[in-house]
Design a protein around this motif. Sequence first.
Motif, short mmCIF file in Angstrom:
data_model
loop_
_atom_site.label_atom_id
_atom_site.label_comp_id
_atom_site.label_asym_id
_atom_site.label_seq_id
_atom_site.Cartn_x
_atom_site.Cartn_y
_atom_site.Cartn_z
N LYS A 96 18.00 28.11 12.20
CA LYS A 96 17.32 29.26 12.80
C LYS A 96 17.54 30.46 11.88
CE LYS A 96 15.57 31.98 16.01
NZ LYS A 96 14.12 31.91 16.23
N THR A 97 16.55 31.32 11.77
CA THR A 97 16.71 32.52 10.93
C THR A 97 17.94 33.31 11.35
OG1 THR A 97 14.35 32.77 10.53
CG2 THR A 97 15.68 34.75 10.29
N GLY B 31 2.54 21.54 12.58
CA GLY B 31 1.90 20.54 13.44
C GLY B 31 2.19 19.10 13.10
N LYS C 23 9.34 31.29 2.53
CA LYS C 23 8.53 30.74 3.63
C LYS C 23 7.36 31.68 3.92
CE LYS C 23 8.69 28.66 8.17
NZ LYS C 23 9.53 28.24 9.28
N SER D 153 12.99 25.58 10.74
CA SER D 153 13.76 26.71 11.27
C SER D 153 13.31 27.10 12.67
CB SER D 153 13.58 27.91 10.34
OG SER D 153 14.29 29.03 10.83
N GLY E 237 2.49 23.74 16.38
CA GLY E 237 2.16 22.45 16.96
C GLY E 237 0.88 21.85 16.36
N THR F 202 7.75 21.99 16.07
CA THR F 202 7.45 21.93 17.51
C THR F 202 7.56 20.53 18.10
OG1 THR F 202 6.04 23.87 17.28
CG2 THR F 202 5.58 22.45 19.16
C1 LIG Z 1 10.35 28.28 19.21
C2 LIG Z 1 10.15 28.48 17.75
C3 LIG Z 1 11.04 29.28 17.03
C4 LIG Z 1 10.85 29.49 15.67
N1 LIG Z 1 11.75 30.26 14.99
C5 LIG Z 1 11.62 30.41 13.63
C6 LIG Z 1 12.60 31.12 12.90
O1 LIG Z 1 13.60 31.60 13.42
N2 LIG Z 1 12.40 31.25 11.55
C7 LIG Z 1 11.32 30.70 10.90
O2 LIG Z 1 11.22 30.84 9.67
N3 LIG Z 1 10.39 29.99 11.59
C8 LIG Z 1 10.52 29.84 12.92
N4 LIG Z 1 9.59 29.11 13.61
C9 LIG Z 1 8.43 28.55 12.89
C10 LIG Z 1 8.63 27.08 12.52
O3 LIG Z 1 9.73 26.89 11.67
C11 LIG Z 1 7.35 26.52 11.85
O4 LIG Z 1 7.10 27.25 10.66
C12 LIG Z 1 6.12 26.60 12.73
O5 LIG Z 1 6.44 26.37 14.08
C13 LIG Z 1 5.03 25.60 12.30
O6 LIG Z 1 5.50 24.27 12.34
P1 LIG Z 1 5.34 23.29 13.62
O7 LIG Z 1 3.90 23.37 14.02
O8 LIG Z 1 5.76 21.95 13.14
O9 LIG Z 1 6.24 23.83 14.67
C14 LIG Z 1 9.75 28.89 15.00
C15 LIG Z 1 8.85 28.09 15.71
C16 LIG Z 1 9.04 27.87 17.08
C17 LIG Z 1 8.06 27.00 17.82
#
Ligand SMILES: Cc1cc2nc3c(=O)[nH]c(=O)nc-3n(C[C@H](O)[C@H](O)[C@H](O)COP(=O)(O)O)c2cc1C
Length: 303
Positions: free
Chosen positions: A45-46, A244, A165, A21, A217, A266
């Motif tokens: 996206k939420t 990450g 979540k 998301s 990340g 990310t």
């Molecule tokens: C720019 C950005 C926007 C995000 N927006 C949301 C969101 O709207 N809703 C949500 O549940 N998580 C959101 N997240 C969190 C990600 O879904 C995820 O849980 C978090 O980034 C960890 O995973 P990653 O390290 O692979 O990015 C967002 C993350 C980023 C980087």
Amino acid sequence: MVDLTTDFAGISLRNPVLLASGTCGYGEELAPFLDLSRLGGIVTKTITPEPRAGNAPPRIVETAAGMLNSIGLQNPGLEGFVRDKWPYLARLDTKIVVNIAAPTAARHGEMAARLEDLEGIAGIEVNISSPNMKDGGMLFGCSPSASQEVIAAVRAATKRPVIAKLTPNVTDITKIARAVQEGGADGIAMINTLLGMAIDWKSQKAILGNITGGLSGPAIKPVALALLWKVRQAVDIPIMGLGGIATADDAMEFFVAGASAIQVGTTTFVEPGAAADIVAGIESNCEGAGVSRVQELVNTLRT
Ligand SMILES: Cc1cc2nc3c(=O)[nH]c(=O)nc-3n(C[C@H](O)[C@H](O)[C@H](O)COP(=O)(O)O)c2cc1C
């Protein structure tokens, strides 16, 4: 041939890789870069009951091995989503999980009830974990009773699989995991971002307009793995792991720690096609290790 199919809490996925998301918009933004039908699914996206403009800029800062964001759940609101985003998503040949957040438990329930009208949604992911929302999100996800109440409201309003979540920004995440299971969640997604901050010491100012934001990340992968492994032992419902994941090897680590499926977040900003490469890499990793079904690897950590 490796069997990548995955049944996650009643959602049948062609493979266990979804886009996280907030990192893939509503699908359309990424479609020019990535064949979405190669993925297990995408998480939107939420969306919130009303449209949100998000937080003041700057809203993104790069950090060592990661990034901070304080987007603040910018989105077109529930009716804007139904009108402008869903028609495109509904045509995609991949599973669509809709992520929701609201300021009260009852309003989460109302959102889930409205989404019942849309045919083809695979599941509802409930964002009780955003560090960028002052009137919900992490406020719920830090309290076992509030988490349970929100999930129970969604559970009562939908027949679809409900995925909670979770935030890592708590003292004992297993208490929250048990509470959402008690509230009727069919699955868990973890982790959302870690609360973080970046400072420009010369101006003595925080870099993000919102001062704090969420860290994501590769920097957070070890935290995500440890929390996932703890939660795996605390609940019976399946877990989607994220935090990450940048390579297929990262994904394999999450399976071993107890994730039945994974989400890529990310990393997509670095390489828009990464999630499809991860699917291919999981397949060849399994082949190389003599694993015929990816699900055989889930929760196999030797201690
Ligand atoms: C720019 C950005 C926007 C995000 N927006 C949301 C969101 O709207 N809703 C949500 O549940 N998580 C959101 N997240 C969190 C990600 O879904 C995820 O849980 C978090 O980034 C960890 O995973 P990653 O390290 O692979 O990015 C967002 C993350 C980023 C980087």
